[in-house]
Design a protein around this motif. Structure first.
Motif, short mmCIF file in Angstrom:
data_model
loop_
_atom_site.label_atom_id
_atom_site.label_comp_id
_atom_site.label_asym_id
_atom_site.label_seq_id
_atom_site.Cartn_x
_atom_site.Cartn_y
_atom_site.Cartn_z
N LEU A 24 5.96 7.77 5.70
CA LEU A 24 6.70 8.26 4.54
C LEU A 24 5.78 8.37 3.32
CD1 LEU A 24 9.36 9.03 3.10
CD2 LEU A 24 9.77 6.58 2.76
N ALA A 25 4.92 7.37 3.11
CA ALA A 25 3.98 7.41 1.99
C ALA A 25 3.02 8.58 2.13
CB ALA A 25 3.21 6.10 1.92
N MET A 26 2.57 8.87 3.35
CA MET A 26 1.67 9.99 3.56
C MET A 26 2.39 11.32 3.33
SD MET A 26 -1.40 10.92 4.09
CE MET A 26 -2.29 9.51 4.77
N ALA A 27 3.66 11.40 3.72
CA ALA A 27 4.45 12.61 3.46
C ALA A 27 4.59 12.83 1.95
CB ALA A 27 5.83 12.48 4.10
N ASP A 28 4.83 11.76 1.21
CA ASP A 28 4.94 11.85 -0.24
C ASP A 28 3.63 12.34 -0.85
OD1 ASP A 28 6.80 11.32 -2.47
OD2 ASP A 28 5.28 9.88 -3.10
N TYR A 29 2.52 11.85 -0.33
CA TYR A 29 1.20 12.29 -0.81
C TYR A 29 1.00 13.78 -0.55
CZ TYR A 29 -3.76 13.35 -0.28
OH TYR A 29 -4.98 13.96 -0.34
N TYR A 30 1.29 14.26 0.65
CA TYR A 30 1.11 15.68 0.96
C TYR A 30 2.01 16.54 0.07
CZ TYR A 30 -1.73 14.82 5.13
OH TYR A 30 -2.74 14.46 6.00
N PHE A 31 3.22 16.05 -0.19
CA PHE A 31 4.16 16.81 -1.02
C PHE A 31 3.71 16.87 -2.47
CE2 PHE A 31 7.99 16.16 -3.83
CZ PHE A 31 8.32 17.50 -3.93
N ARG A 32 3.44 15.72 -3.07
CA ARG A 32 3.21 15.67 -4.51
C ARG A 32 1.78 16.01 -4.91
NH1 ARG A 32 7.77 13.65 -6.80
NH2 ARG A 32 9.07 12.27 -5.54
N LYS A 71 -3.59 6.03 3.49
CA LYS A 71 -4.42 5.85 4.69
C LYS A 71 -4.64 4.38 5.01
CE LYS A 71 -6.89 10.26 4.84
NZ LYS A 71 -8.21 10.93 4.74
N ALA A 72 -4.72 3.53 3.98
CA ALA A 72 -4.87 2.10 4.21
C ALA A 72 -3.65 1.56 4.95
CB ALA A 72 -5.06 1.37 2.89
N ALA A 73 -2.47 2.00 4.54
CA ALA A 73 -1.24 1.56 5.19
C ALA A 73 -1.23 2.01 6.66
CB ALA A 73 -0.03 2.11 4.45
N LEU A 74 -1.62 3.26 6.91
CA LEU A 74 -1.64 3.76 8.28
C LEU A 74 -2.70 3.08 9.13
CD1 LEU A 74 -1.03 7.58 7.72
CD2 LEU A 74 0.44 5.99 8.98
N ARG A 75 -3.80 2.73 8.51
CA ARG A 75 -4.87 2.04 9.26
C ARG A 75 -4.39 0.66 9.70
NH1 ARG A 75 -8.17 2.15 5.57
NH2 ARG A 75 -8.04 0.00 4.81
N LEU A 120 -7.18 11.00 -5.05
CA LEU A 120 -7.97 10.21 -4.09
C LEU A 120 -7.40 8.81 -3.92
CD1 LEU A 120 -11.58 11.23 -5.23
CD2 LEU A 120 -10.28 12.08 -3.26
N LEU A 121 -6.91 8.22 -5.01
CA LEU A 121 -6.32 6.89 -4.93
C LEU A 121 -5.03 6.90 -4.12
CD1 LEU A 121 -6.95 5.75 -8.62
CD2 LEU A 121 -8.04 4.81 -6.56
N ALA A 122 -4.22 7.94 -4.31
CA ALA A 122 -2.98 8.06 -3.53
C ALA A 122 -3.29 8.20 -2.05
CB ALA A 122 -2.18 9.27 -4.02
N TYR A 148 0.83 -1.21 0.00
CA TYR A 148 0.00 0.00 0.00
C TYR A 148 0.87 1.26 0.00
CZ TYR A 148 -4.35 -2.58 0.83
OH TYR A 148 -5.44 -3.40 0.70
N CYS A 149 1.98 1.22 0.71
CA CYS A 149 2.88 2.38 0.73
C CYS A 149 3.38 2.71 -0.67
CB CYS A 149 4.06 2.12 1.67
SG CYS A 149 3.63 1.99 3.41
#
Length: 807
Positions: free
Chosen positions: A484-492, A470-474, A463-465, A440-441
């Motif tokens: 790290l994946a969520m940081a990448d999402y907020y950045f990109r 969020k699935a990984a964090l859940r 939305l998919l990103a 998921y990440c």
């Protein structure tokens, strides 16, 4: 009793310009207000002031009869501001000023009115230097003058006067800054009353004065402060910051394992074993572990020179091994730990188990290696290593395939196709195992990349990103990879750099050897104008992954943005020494040399030797087109574009794709074929309009659209679009994209006849990190309309190299 002002003792080196209005105190109050307002207006109108202010690199201190400006960029910033102010004041008779400059430590304070302010030796010395002058004088301390002497363009302005006792017995070297048009060539009256100490003139036109005790004292104070506070120093400006580090005793590279199974198609299985052992070891903060991209290049099944590999990767130890499977479900994994410095075996082990025990074997093996290297392993790290990533080997294989592609997307010939293929594999992996956090990440990351680069910005991509992260964090709220994946999402996807930084702060302890972590952190720091921090991030990424193109390209690119070209060149030399002597590395080194010197011959030589289809990410075809245009060989330019199967290309940076028609327009424009140029520009416009339907406020797209409309002769529309792009992406929000958008605005002004405005914008860009450099301004055809303009030529000359790159 009133509270004392709270003082912030954090020292910084500032380049200070002190400005004083002559005879201010003798003016009537109404005239004082008028003069102050006019001085403020003129100072704020200078390109140097605006650039530093927008980059949040300027502090202002009103002084009643003038002001002090502290620039936290380079010594050139106050110098340009002084020159631009002097030019604005020339010919007006309302008031006259004198100016003084010095570089030195300052600190933030809170005054009695609870307002933030600045104070320190940097301010005080600049004022004392200024106090020596008369109307029109621009005086410099010896310290800042020696810094400016490094820039060839400033040397004719520097006229040493000697060393003098100034206020409170301080002895300073004073330099008069003037030309025929700027400054005051007369010796200040105050200095004629005191004989100066002799000036050493053994090297004409070079400032060679003894160090004054004041400078030594200030330096001692600054050194003591930084030693006491533990404040991290900025990266060195010498070549040391790009040089290979010393080899740590706790450093290791896990090379690809050899597949000894009868079924050679099972090579993925051996790759998976090696990958997971490496991943487990990378969680140990007491180790330096070389990342996947670099070790993947040392294929198994061939003789490997371990000493040479150890030197190339800068590690003390190497782990190599083999994997053999046998029916029905048996597995044998052998591992050998080698001291790469002596080529001697330190430890070996063989594991004969059931296939179901694969992840347990990998965990045991990683912990055994950590023990052999005497690495400290915290309980949390031990638990991380023992956790299985998935219970499904098919899902794990799919994940590994995608992971390798995503980690090295920068070198893919077709980035879009590569990422879409990785996306498909990850979707299959998460369908196979819905609890697979790492899959998921990477799924979140691939969606974010496709959106960020406009490679497939589908309406639901964001939305998919977000859903994948969020699935990984859940599934694992404490997962460093998920944060790290969520940081990448907020950045990109959101360009929310502050929230991205918050997620990185959570992820950092769990990813001590993660190249993707340090690359993302560097990306964000660079865009937030935290260049020293970005440089450290990219240096760390390169040391963990010395043969990772994304890591070393970003480090070299950061030095290009800062115009520290010798360091960028040194990065390429180190990459070549590490074994990556490839055409693309040689090409990017040659591009750096062009930016620095304006000499296109290194690029020509590299491209002449490289494969004809070399076009990584579409980055080399634009250079072939440019070189042909410079040679006025338009048929060759058209051929270079025509033979490429690509429909879009990267140019100066790695984050925007220009349609093929853009280069068709450039060729036609250079030929003087206006109808063909306008037809091509019309095609580009249609493509960009489609992109803006999906991202209506994408500043880079809008800025390039403004250039297109300038090419179509739509002046007012182009200027409006360019300004709108700048408003959407100011330097204060993102200095990286902001500078690119500002350069597009300068290009629009150049093409629409607004040459003074274009030069102002370029001067602003010269004062901050950007891709505006000597080679591009001197050579690129886009700036032809400005050639011959004295202000433009002065700007270009100010960036000329001071010394050659080392051979």
């Amino acid at each position: 009793m009133s509270a004392q002002p709270e003082i912030d003792f954090e020292l910084e080196i500032a380049h200070v310009l002190f400005i004083d209005v002559i005879g201010y105190s003798t003016l009537p109050v109404d005239d004082q207000r008028e003069v102050t307002a006019e001085l403020n207006r003129l100072v704020r109108a200078t390109a140097a002031f605006r650039a530093a202010e927008e980059a949040n690199k300027l502090s202002r201190l009103p002084t009643g009869d003038g002001m002090a400006l502290a620039f936290f960029t380079t010594p050139e910033a106050p110098t340009r501001c002084a020159v631009q102010l002097a030019e604005a004041l020339r010919g007006q008779s309302k008031f006259r000023v004198r100016m003084g400059m010095h570089s030195g430590p300052v600190s933030g304070v809170t005054d009695v009115n609870d307002r933030s302010n600045i104070a320190g030796a940097g301010i005080n010395i600049a004022q004392r230097v200024m106090d020596c002058g008369d109307a029109g004088h621009i005086l410099l301390s010896r310290h800042i003058a020696e810094d400016l002497e490094s820039y060839r363009v400033w040397r004719p302005y520097l006229h040493p006067l000697g060393e003098f006792d100034v206020k409170h017995g301080v002895r300073l070297g004073i330099v008069n800054f003037h030309s025929d048009e700027i400054g005051n060539a007369e010796i200040p009256k105050k200095l004629t009353q005191v004989p100066p100490s002799p000036v050493i003139t053994s090297a004409p036109k070079r400032l060679r004065w003894p160090l004054v005790w004041t400078s030594i004292a200030l330096l001692a104070i600054a050194v003591a402060y930084f030693a006491f506070s533990g404040h991290p120093s900025a990266p060195s400006s010498s070549l040391e910051s790009a040089s290979p580090p010393a080899i740590s005793d706790k450093s290791i590279a896990v090379l690809p394992f050899e597949n000894l199974s009868d079924n050679k198609q099972n090579s993925y299985f051996a790759d998976g074993v090696q990958d997971q052992i490496l991943t487990n070891l990378s969680k140990v903060s007491d180790l330096k572990v070389i990342s996947h991209t670099s070790v993947r290049q040392y294929k198994s099944g061939i003789t490997r020179n371990l000493r040479e590999i150890g030197q190339q990767l800068r590690v003390a130890y190497i782990l190599e091994g083999s994997v053999q499977s046998a029916p029905p479900n048996r597995l044998r994994i052998s591992a050998n730990l080698i001291d790469a410095r002596t080529d001697s075996q330190l430890w070996a082990e063989t594991y004969d188990r059931d296939v179901a025990d694969l992840f347990a074997i990998q965990s045991e093996l990683a912990q055994a290696i950590a023990n052999q290297l005497q690495a400290r392993l915290s309980p949390a790290q031990k638990a991380e290593i023992e956790e299985r990533p998935t219970h499904d080997l098919v899902a794990f294989e799919l994940y590994l395939q995608a992971k390798g592609t995503i980690d090295s997307y920068i070198i893919a010939e077709d980035v879009r196709a590569a990422l879409l293929k990785a996306l498909q594999a990850l979707e299959q992996a998460t369908a196979q195992d819905e609890q697979f956090v790492l899959a998921y990440c990477y799924l979140a990351r691939v969606h974010s990349l496709l959106y960020f680069f406009d490679l497939d910005p589908a309406a639901n991509r964001v939305l998919l990103a977000e859903a994948a992260a969020k699935a990984a964090l859940r599934l694992r709220p404490d997962s460093a990879e998920a944060h790290l994946a969520m940081a990448d999402y907020y950045f990109r996807c959101q360009r929310d750099y502050d929230r991205a930084q918050s997620e990185l702060a959570i992820a950092r302890p769990g990813l001590p050897n993660s190249t993707p972590f340090f690359i993302l952190s560097g990306y964000i720091n660079r865009r937030q104008n935290h260049f020293p921090e970005a440089e450290k991030d990219f240096i760390t990424a390169v040391r963990l992954d010395p043969r990772n193109p994304n890591a070393y390209n970003l480090l070299a690119d950061t030095y290009v943005l800062e115009r520290r070209f010798p360091l960028s060149d040194e990065v390429s030399r180190n990459v070549i020494a590490a074994g990556d002597d490839t055409p693309i590395v040689r090409y990017r080194q040659a591009a750096t040399q062009f930016f620095f010197t304006g000499d296109t011959s290194p690029m020509r030589e590299v491209l002449a030797k490289a494969p004809a289809d070399l076009d990584v990410g579409g980055g080399e075809t634009p250079t072939r087109v440019l070189l042909a245009i410079l040679d006025h060989d338009y048929a060759r330019a058209e051929q270079a574009l025509a033979i490429s199967p690509r429909q879009d290309f990267q140019d100066i940076d790695f984050s925007f794709y220009y349609p093929k028609a853009w280069y068709e327009a450039m060729i036609a424009r250079a030929k003087g074929d206006l109808p063909a140029a306008q037809a091509a520009f019309a095609q580009v416009r249609a493509i960009l309009e489609q992109r803006l339907l999906l991202k209506p406020e994408h500043a880079r797209t809008l800025a390039v659209l403004a250039q297109v409309d300038a090419g179509l002769g739509q002046k007012e529309l182009a200027l409006h679009e360019a300004q709108h792009a700048v408003d959407l992406m100011p330097l204060s929000k993102d200095v990286y994209d902001g500078a690119l958008v500002l350069e597009s605005f300068a290009q629009v002004c150049t093409w629409t006849g607004e040459h003074d405005r274009a030069i102002e914008l370029l001067q602003k860009l010269v004062a901050i990190p950007s891709y505006v450099n000597y080679g591009r301004l001197k050579v690129h055809p886009s700036w032809i309309p400005l050639r011959g303009n004295p202000r433009f030529e002065w700007t270009v000359a100010s960036m000329a190299p001071k010394e050659p790159l080392r051979k």
